[in-house]
Design an enzyme around this catalytic site. Structure first.
Site, PDB file in Angstrom:
ATOM      1  N   ILE A 199     -64.371   6.306  49.297  1.00 48.35           N
ATOM      2  CA  ILE A 199     -64.087   7.327  50.320  1.00 48.35           C
ATOM      3  C   ILE A 199     -65.098   8.454  50.132  1.00 48.35           C
ATOM      4  CG2 ILE A 199     -62.378   8.985  51.162  1.00 48.35           C
ATOM      5  CD1 ILE A 199     -60.748   6.704  51.421  1.00 48.35           C
ATOM      6  N   ALA A 200     -65.659   8.913  51.237  1.00 43.96           N
ATOM      7  CA  ALA A 200     -66.680   9.957  51.188  1.00 43.96           C
ATOM      8  C   ALA A 200     -66.071  11.315  50.840  1.00 43.96           C
ATOM      9  CB  ALA A 200     -67.368  10.044  52.553  1.00 43.96           C
TER      10      ALA A 200
ATOM     11  N   SER B 146     -68.092   6.048  46.394  1.00 43.24           N
ATOM     12  CA  SER B 146     -68.821   5.987  47.671  1.00 43.24           C
ATOM     13  C   SER B 146     -70.263   6.468  47.548  1.00 43.24           C
ATOM     14  CB  SER B 146     -68.095   6.862  48.697  1.00 43.24           C
ATOM     15  OG  SER B 146     -68.905   7.062  49.837  1.00 43.24           O
TER      16      SER B 146
ATOM     17  N   GLN C 233     -70.214   1.793  45.683  1.00 44.56           N
ATOM     18  CA  GLN C 233     -70.310   1.327  47.074  1.00 44.56           C
ATOM     19  C   GLN C 233     -71.645   1.755  47.648  1.00 44.56           C
ATOM     20  OE1 GLN C 233     -69.784   3.796  49.970  1.00 44.56           O
ATOM     21  NE2 GLN C 233     -70.692   2.189  51.235  1.00 44.56           N
TER      22      GLN C 233
ATOM     23  N   TYR D   5     -74.168   2.099  50.849  1.00 43.32           N
ATOM     24  CA  TYR D   5     -74.515   2.064  52.274  1.00 43.32           C
ATOM     25  C   TYR D   5     -76.028   1.900  52.381  1.00 43.32           C
ATOM     26  CZ  TYR D   5     -70.195   3.708  54.593  1.00 43.32           C
ATOM     27  OH  TYR D   5     -68.933   3.823  55.108  1.00 43.32           O
TER      28      TYR D   5
ATOM     29  N   THR E 209     -71.187  -2.056  51.823  1.00 39.62           N
ATOM     30  CA  THR E 209     -70.362  -1.899  53.033  1.00 39.62           C
ATOM     31  C   THR E 209     -71.234  -2.095  54.274  1.00 39.62           C
ATOM     32  OG1 THR E 209     -68.878  -0.360  51.920  1.00 39.62           O
ATOM     33  CG2 THR E 209     -68.854  -0.338  54.321  1.00 39.62           C
TER      34      THR E 209
ATOM     35  N   LYS F  17     -68.399  -5.648  51.808  1.00 44.16           N
ATOM     36  CA  LYS F  17     -67.161  -5.030  52.317  1.00 44.16           C
ATOM     37  C   LYS F  17     -67.274  -4.797  53.819  1.00 44.16           C
ATOM     38  CE  LYS F  17     -64.313  -0.817  51.888  1.00 44.16           C
ATOM     39  NZ  LYS F  17     -64.729   0.101  52.965  1.00 44.16           N
TER      40      LYS F  17
ATOM     41  N   SER G  51     -61.825  -6.212  55.540  1.00 46.67           N
ATOM     42  CA  SER G  51     -61.495  -4.821  55.854  1.00 46.67           C
ATOM     43  C   SER G  51     -61.924  -4.490  57.270  1.00 46.67           C
ATOM     44  CB  SER G  51     -62.262  -3.908  54.878  1.00 46.67           C
ATOM     45  OG  SER G  51     -62.216  -2.557  55.286  1.00 46.67           O
TER      46      SER G  51
ATOM     47  N   HIS H 108     -62.161  -1.130  57.750  1.00 40.67           N
ATOM     48  CA  HIS H 108     -62.489   0.265  57.433  1.00 40.67           C
ATOM     49  C   HIS H 108     -61.297   1.181  57.734  1.00 40.67           C
ATOM     50  CE1 HIS H 108     -66.471   2.180  56.358  1.00 40.67           C
ATOM     51  NE2 HIS H 108     -65.803   3.278  56.591  1.00 40.67           N
TER      52      HIS H 108
ATOM     53  N   GLY I 110     -56.963   3.207  50.180  1.00 38.31           N
ATOM     54  CA  GLY I 110     -57.814   4.307  50.637  1.00 38.31           C
ATOM     55  C   GLY I 110     -57.093   5.639  50.685  1.00 38.31           C
TER      56      GLY I 110
HETATM   57  C1  FNR Z   1     -63.503   5.787  54.268  1.00 41.56           C
HETATM   58  N1  FNR Z   1     -64.028   4.507  54.028  1.00 41.56           N
HETATM   59  C2  FNR Z   1     -65.279   4.388  53.476  1.00 41.56           C
HETATM   60  N2  FNR Z   1     -65.766   3.143  53.155  1.00 41.56           N
HETATM   61  C3  FNR Z   1     -66.971   3.013  52.554  1.00 41.56           C
HETATM   62  O1  FNR Z   1     -67.381   1.888  52.262  1.00 41.56           O
HETATM   63  N3  FNR Z   1     -67.727   4.122  52.262  1.00 41.56           N
HETATM   64  C4  FNR Z   1     -67.312   5.386  52.568  1.00 41.56           C
HETATM   65  O2  FNR Z   1     -68.009   6.367  52.280  1.00 41.56           O
HETATM   66  C5  FNR Z   1     -66.053   5.537  53.206  1.00 41.56           C
HETATM   67  N4  FNR Z   1     -65.587   6.784  53.552  1.00 41.56           N
HETATM   68  C6  FNR Z   1     -64.313   6.933  54.030  1.00 41.56           C
HETATM   69  C7  FNR Z   1     -63.805   8.208  54.269  1.00 41.56           C
HETATM   70  C8  FNR Z   1     -62.485   8.359  54.656  1.00 41.56           C
HETATM   71  C9  FNR Z   1     -61.932   9.750  54.860  1.00 41.56           C
HETATM   72  C10 FNR Z   1     -61.650   7.225  54.836  1.00 41.56           C
HETATM   73  C11 FNR Z   1     -60.198   7.364  55.196  1.00 41.56           C
HETATM   74  C12 FNR Z   1     -62.173   5.959  54.663  1.00 41.56           C
HETATM   75  C13 FNR Z   1     -63.185   3.317  54.238  1.00 41.56           C
HETATM   76  C14 FNR Z   1     -62.360   3.014  52.990  1.00 41.56           C
HETATM   77  O3  FNR Z   1     -63.172   2.513  51.959  1.00 41.56           O
HETATM   78  C15 FNR Z   1     -61.291   1.944  53.263  1.00 41.56           C
HETATM   79  O4  FNR Z   1     -61.880   0.847  53.896  1.00 41.56           O
HETATM   80  C16 FNR Z   1     -60.145   2.447  54.138  1.00 41.56           C
HETATM   81  O5  FNR Z   1     -59.794   3.770  53.830  1.00 41.56           O
HETATM   82  C17 FNR Z   1     -58.948   1.538  53.899  1.00 41.56           C
HETATM   83  O6  FNR Z   1     -57.880   1.901  54.661  1.00 41.56           O
HETATM   84  P1  FNR Z   1     -56.624   2.779  54.111  1.00 41.56           P
HETATM   85  O7  FNR Z   1     -56.235   2.221  52.766  1.00 41.56           O
HETATM   86  O8  FNR Z   1     -57.116   4.184  54.056  1.00 41.56           O
HETATM   87  O9  FNR Z   1     -55.625   2.529  55.179  1.00 41.56           O
END
Ligand code: FNR
Length: 323
Positions: free
Chosen positions: A57-58, A85, A106, A108, A134, A198, A220, A222, A276
Site C-alpha cells: 500500500i502506498a 510498496s 513490490q 511498479y 504489480t 500481482k 487480485s 487491486h 490491504g
Molecule cells: C493499494 N494497492 C497497491 N498495490 C500495489 O501493488 N502497490 C501500491 O502501491 C498500492 N497502493 C495502494 C494504496 C491503497 C490506499 C490501497 C487501498 C491499495 C492495492 C493493494 O496492494 C491490494 O491489492 C488491495 O488493497 C487489496 O484489497 P483490500 O484488502 O484492501 O480489500
C-alpha cells in the site's frame, strides 16, 4: 486521506469482491481432533506463522507518522510477512531495518528498463527476499494530491510527458510507460530471488507469466481501485488454480476483511492471502500496535474458523469445508 484509502471499495468491483466472499459459507465439522493445530506454512523457502500477508500500500505516512516502519515492526512481531510498496513514504532500507527480517518488495514499472533496474537493485541490496511485480495499474483513475511531507521517497521524479495535441493521454501517455510481456521476461533475468506477479485475473495471463519464469501469482483486482467493473477476484481464483495445476503457489488478494475471508480463499486453493486496507485502519488508529492488533485479530479469527470447520492445519482447509 480516508477517501484515498477507502477508494474502490464502493464500486461494482469492490462490492463484487465482498459479495463473492460472502457467497461461500463455511461448513462446521464438529468433533474433529484439532488439538495442536496451527496456521504455519512454508512459502518461498520461509516459514511463516500464518498466511496473512500485508499487501503493498502506498504512502503509509498518510495514515501515521511512523509509516511503513511501524507496519514492518508489527509484521515481524506477529511472525508474518509484508510486501513493501514501490510508493512507500519512507526509505526502503529504513523499513527493512525496522523489520529485523527480510521483507518482500513490490515493484511498479518505472517507465523504462534503466529506471526500473535502479529501483530493483536498491531493493535487492537492502535484502528484500521476494519481488512482487504489480501489473494491473498502468492507468490511474485519479491521483490524490499529497501533503507536503508525504511523498514516494524511493522513486525518481516522473518522466516528463510530451504529448502532441492529437495524441491520447492514455495510449500515448500512461501506456507508453507501461511494461509488456517482453519486459517481464527481461525482469525475470534480473531478479535472483522469487518473482511473483500481482494483478492477474485471466488464467491465460497467469500461465504465460509462469511460462516466463514467475515463481508465484497473486490473483487480485487491486481491491477495486483500478477497473471499477472488473470481476470479483475470488470468482477468477479457481480458473487460475486449475490452469496452473500446482506449478507455483497462487496467492489471493482483494477484500480480505476477516479470518473467515482468508479461510474462504484458502479453501478455494490460495496458499496465502494479502490483506490491504484493514491493516491501514490499524495503523491510523494506533501505529505499530494497531497493525499488530489487526494481524492478531485476523489470525485468531482464522484459527477459530479452522477449529470450527475441523481443520488442524492449513492443508486441511479444503473446498468441501466451504459452500
Ligand atoms: C493499494 N494497492 C497497491 N498495490 C500495489 O501493488 N502497490 C501500491 O502501491 C498500492 N497502493 C495502494 C494504496 C491503497 C490506499 C490501497 C487501498 C491499495 C492495492 C493493494 O496492494 C491490494 O491489492 C488491495 O488493497 C487489496 O484489497 P483490500 O484488502 O484492501 O480489500
Amino acid at each position: 486521506m480516508w477517501h484515498y484509502l477507502d477508494g474502490g471499495r464502493d464500486t461494482p468491483t469492490g462490492r463484487g469482491n465482498r459479495a463473492a466472499l460472502d457467497a461461500h459459507p463455511l461448513l462446521p465439522r464438529p468433533l474433529a481432533e484439532v488439538r495442536g493445530g496451527h496456521t504455519r506454512l512454508e512459502l518461498f523457502g520461509e516459514t511463516l506463522g500464518h498466511p496473512l500477508l500485508l499487501a503493498p500500500i502506498a504512502y503509509h505516512r498518510l495514515q501515521h507518522p511512523d509509516g511503513e516502519s511501524a507496519c514492518a515492526m508489527a509484521t515481524a512481531a506477529q511472525d508474518g510477512q509484508m510486501v513493501v510498496s514501490t510508493l512507500a513514504s519512507q526509505p526502503l532500507e529504513q523499513i527493512a531495518r525496522a523489520a529485523e527480517k527480510p521483507l518482500w518488495f513490490q515493484l511498479y514499472w518505472q517507465g523504462s528498463r534503466e529506471r526500473t533496474a535502479r529501483l530493483l537493485e536498491r531493493a535487492l541490496a537492502a535484502g528484500y527476499r521476494c519481488i512482487v511485480f504489480t501489473v494491473d495499474a498502468p492507468v490511474k483513475l485519479a491521483t490524490s494530491p499529497l501533503p507536503a511531507d508525504v511523498r514516494p521517497v524511493n522513486t525518481e521524479p516522473p518522466l516528463p510527458r510530451r504529448l502532441q495535441p492529437d495524441q491520447s493521454e492514455v495510449f500515448d501517455g500512461w501506456m507508453a510507460e507501461a511494461p509488456g510481456w517482453h519486459d517481464l521476461a527481461w525482469l525475470r533475468e534480473r531478479v535472483p530471488v522469487p518473482l511473483l506477479i500481482k494483478g492477474v485475473l485471466h488464467a491465460g495471463d497467469a500461465v504465460r507469466a509462469v511460462d516466463l519464469g514467475c515463481d508465484g501469482v497473486v490473483v487480485s483486482n487491486h481491491g477495486g481501485r483500478v477497473l471499477e467493473v472488473a470481476p470479483a477476484a475470488l470468482s477468477r481464483l479457481p480458473d487460475v488454480i486449475t490452469a496452473l495445476g500446482g506449478r507455483v503457489p497462487v496467492l489471493y488478494d482483494s477484500g480480505i476483511d476477516s479470518g473467515a475471508d482468508a479461510f474462504r480463499a484458502l479453501a478455494l486453493g490460495a496458499r496465502a492471502v494479502l490483506v490491504g486496507r484493514p491493516y491501514l485502519w490499524g495503523l491510523a488508529a494506533a501505529g505499530a500496535l494497531g497493525v499488530a492488533h489487526v494481524i492478531r485479530l485476523l489470525r485468531d479469527e482464522l484459527e477459530m474458523c479452522m477449529a470450527l470447520c475441523g481443520c488442524a492445519t492449513l492443508a486441511d482447509i479444503s473446498a468441501d469445508r466451504c459452500g
